[in-house]
Design a protein around this motif. Structure first.
Motif, mmCIF file in Angstrom:
data_model
loop_
_atom_site.group_PDB
_atom_site.id
_atom_site.type_symbol
_atom_site.label_atom_id
_atom_site.label_comp_id
_atom_site.label_asym_id
_atom_site.label_seq_id
_atom_site.Cartn_x
_atom_site.Cartn_y
_atom_site.Cartn_z
ATOM 1 N N TYR A 48 -37.582 48.090 144.382
ATOM 2 C CA TYR A 48 -38.452 49.175 144.322
ATOM 3 C C TYR A 48 -37.590 50.419 144.638
ATOM 4 C CZ TYR A 48 -42.139 52.440 145.731
ATOM 5 O OH TYR A 48 -42.947 53.367 146.229
ATOM 6 N N PHE A 49 -37.901 51.449 143.887
ATOM 7 C CA PHE A 49 -37.411 52.585 143.966
ATOM 8 C C PHE A 49 -38.274 54.006 143.388
ATOM 9 C CE2 PHE A 49 -34.625 56.466 142.874
ATOM 10 C CZ PHE A 49 -33.898 56.424 144.092
ATOM 11 N N ASP A 50 -38.545 54.892 144.499
ATOM 12 C CA ASP A 50 -39.153 55.915 144.129
ATOM 13 C C ASP A 50 -38.629 57.560 144.643
ATOM 14 O OD1 ASP A 50 -39.721 56.278 146.674
ATOM 15 O OD2 ASP A 50 -41.791 55.951 146.975
ATOM 16 N N ASN A 51 -37.211 57.200 145.061
ATOM 17 C CA ASN A 51 -36.624 58.476 145.440
ATOM 18 C C ASN A 51 -37.081 58.971 146.849
ATOM 19 O OD1 ASN A 51 -34.304 59.762 144.937
ATOM 20 N ND2 ASN A 51 -35.393 61.565 143.497
ATOM 21 N N VAL A 56 -36.824 53.712 151.491
ATOM 22 C CA VAL A 56 -35.991 53.430 152.690
ATOM 23 C C VAL A 56 -36.767 52.526 153.221
ATOM 24 C CG1 VAL A 56 -34.909 54.556 154.710
ATOM 25 C CG2 VAL A 56 -35.221 55.940 152.673
ATOM 26 N N GLN A 57 -38.049 52.469 153.724
ATOM 27 C CA GLN A 57 -38.884 51.649 154.289
ATOM 28 C C GLN A 57 -38.564 50.189 153.623
ATOM 29 O OE1 GLN A 57 -40.489 52.591 157.041
ATOM 30 N NE2 GLN A 57 -42.001 51.154 157.502
ATOM 31 N N ASP A 191 -27.383 49.472 150.343
ATOM 32 C CA ASP A 191 -28.152 49.482 149.340
ATOM 33 C C ASP A 191 -28.730 51.154 149.344
ATOM 34 O OD1 ASP A 191 -28.371 47.135 148.707
ATOM 35 O OD2 ASP A 191 -29.844 46.304 150.273
ATOM 36 N N LEU A 192 -28.861 51.825 150.538
ATOM 37 C CA LEU A 192 -29.187 53.244 150.350
ATOM 38 C C LEU A 192 -28.353 54.262 149.450
ATOM 39 C CD1 LEU A 192 -29.883 53.619 154.312
ATOM 40 C CD2 LEU A 192 -31.574 53.983 152.532
ATOM 41 N N PHE A 196 -29.832 55.433 145.954
ATOM 42 C CA PHE A 196 -29.891 56.781 146.038
ATOM 43 C C PHE A 196 -28.676 57.460 145.229
ATOM 44 C CE2 PHE A 196 -32.885 55.962 149.028
ATOM 45 C CZ PHE A 196 -34.264 56.706 148.966
ATOM 46 N N LYS A 197 -27.628 56.688 144.846
ATOM 47 C CA LYS A 197 -26.791 57.243 144.237
ATOM 48 C C LYS A 197 -25.853 58.221 145.011
ATOM 49 C CE LYS A 197 -28.512 56.567 139.608
ATOM 50 N NZ LYS A 197 -28.260 54.959 139.708
ATOM 51 N N GLY A 198 -25.654 57.737 146.449
ATOM 52 C CA GLY A 198 -24.863 58.682 147.123
ATOM 53 C C GLY A 198 -25.399 59.993 147.475
#
Ligand SMILES: Nc1nc2c(c(CN[C@H]3C=C[C@H](O)[C@@H]3O)cn2[C@@H]2O[C@H](COP(=O)(O)O)[C@@H](O)[C@H]2O)c(=O)[nH]1
Length: 306
Positions: A48-51, A56-57, A191-192, A196-198
């Motif tokens: 899951y990714f929504d930026n 994070v949760q 994973d963070l 979030f690509k750093g």
């Protein structure tokens, strides 16, 4: 993560069931010419990714449950990552702190769309409750606040996680010494960083302090590469799929020597080729090789840590 690096080296220097073969490390490093193949985070397309904070949760819950899939031969990490993703897409409140505190075993199965009990399911229930309770008590219910509290330091974030959430305290005792492995806490940071690509929640000024994540796949790949050598009793146990007792010398040596071997590999790449690699990048390369090789036999330990 000096404690992880130092205690892994301590174990490696006294290890009797597992040896790290430095010449084999050099051969591998020369073969790849110091270029570790780049593997994209989420190369599987299952996360899951929504930026934003919900990601994070998601990642925190994911890594709270990121352990011990092998007892069910049809279950893998992918089911967990994609199951939680689907659950969140259906219901954005599915991973809210107050909900996490109340899930039962059958409800977690339903959440993951898994038809039978999960391996060590009671522990998964307990760990979800712990995460929900402590997030609510100390971080306003949001893992994003936990990450913000670390002030862009990976080491501080790991310290905060292990201080607040006992389920992440991946320690062992070896010959009277405390050994720190922190697999799930470190993988959460990675994973963070990857998702979030750093940037944003994934920005850490000390990301190079993270070691590899000592699970059951990476050691099997290192053994296949000839970098880890197992004594004959341990080799037989693993090849015959016998269980390795959690906290045994064998188990701690497998995990600690894996961390130590990759740190050696990283040092050598830096010395010979002048490249400063992250252990995270080496880990993802080794792990992705491992999960694609179905024939690989790995050590089997019933553990909540990996
Ligand atoms: N060292 C290391 N171990 C990792 C991962 C990951 C997943 N990381 C995600 C992050 C970005 C990528 O795109 C990946 O999707 C899971 N594991 C561990 O593997 C085992 C599961 O194996 P199997 O039963 O075959 O599914 C289990 O111990 C699990 O905790 C990793 O990256 N490194």
């Amino acid at each position: 993560m000096e404690a992880v690096r130092a205690s892994a080296a301590w174990v490696a220097s006294r290890s009797s069931h597992v040896t790290v073969d430095l010449q084999e490390i050099e051969k591998v490093v020369d073969k790849i010419q110091g270029n570790v193949p780049k593997v994209e985070w989420d190369f599987e397309g299952i996360h899951y990714f929504d930026n934003g904070p919900l990601t994070v949760q998601y990642l925190f819950v994911l890594d709270a449950l990121n352990f011990c899939f092998w007892p069910d031969k049809d279950l893998s990490y992918d089911h967990l990552a994609s199951g939680l993703k689907l659950a969140l897409e259906k219901d954005k409140t599915a991973l809210d702190a107050n909900r996490l505190q109340n899930y039962t075993g059958p409800e977690i199965r339903q959440l993951l769309n898994w038809p039978r009990p999960l391996p060590i399911e009671e522990e998964r229930v307990r760990l979800l409750h712990e995460v929900g309770l402590e997030l609510e008590r100390s971080f306003g219910g949001e893992a994003a606040n936990l990450v913000k509290a670390a002030g862009n330091s990976a080491a501080t974030l790991i310290e905060l996680i292990t201080r607040h959430f006992p389920g992440f305290r991946d320690h062992s005792l070896y010959k009277g010494h405390q050994v720190f492995l922190y697999k799930r806490a470190q993988i959460f940071v990675a994973d963070l960083w990857g998702a979030f690509k750093g940037q944003n929640y994934g920005e850490f000024h000390d990301i190079n302090s993270i070691t590899i994540f000592a699970d059951y796949i990476v050691p099997a790949v290192l053994r296949e590469l000839g970098i880890l050598k197992y004594g004959s009793n341990l080799s037989c146990s693993i090849d015959s799929n016998s269980e390795i007792v959690p906290g045994s010398e064998e188990e701690v040596e497998i995990r600690a020597c894996s961390i130590y071997a990759v740190e050696k590999m990283r040092d050598l790449i830096s010395k010979k080729f002048g490249k400063q690699l992250l252990s995270i990048d080496i880990d993802l390369w080794l792990w992705s090789c491992g999960v694609q090789n179905m024939a690989l036999s790995h050590h089997r330990t019933l553990s909540i840590y990996y």
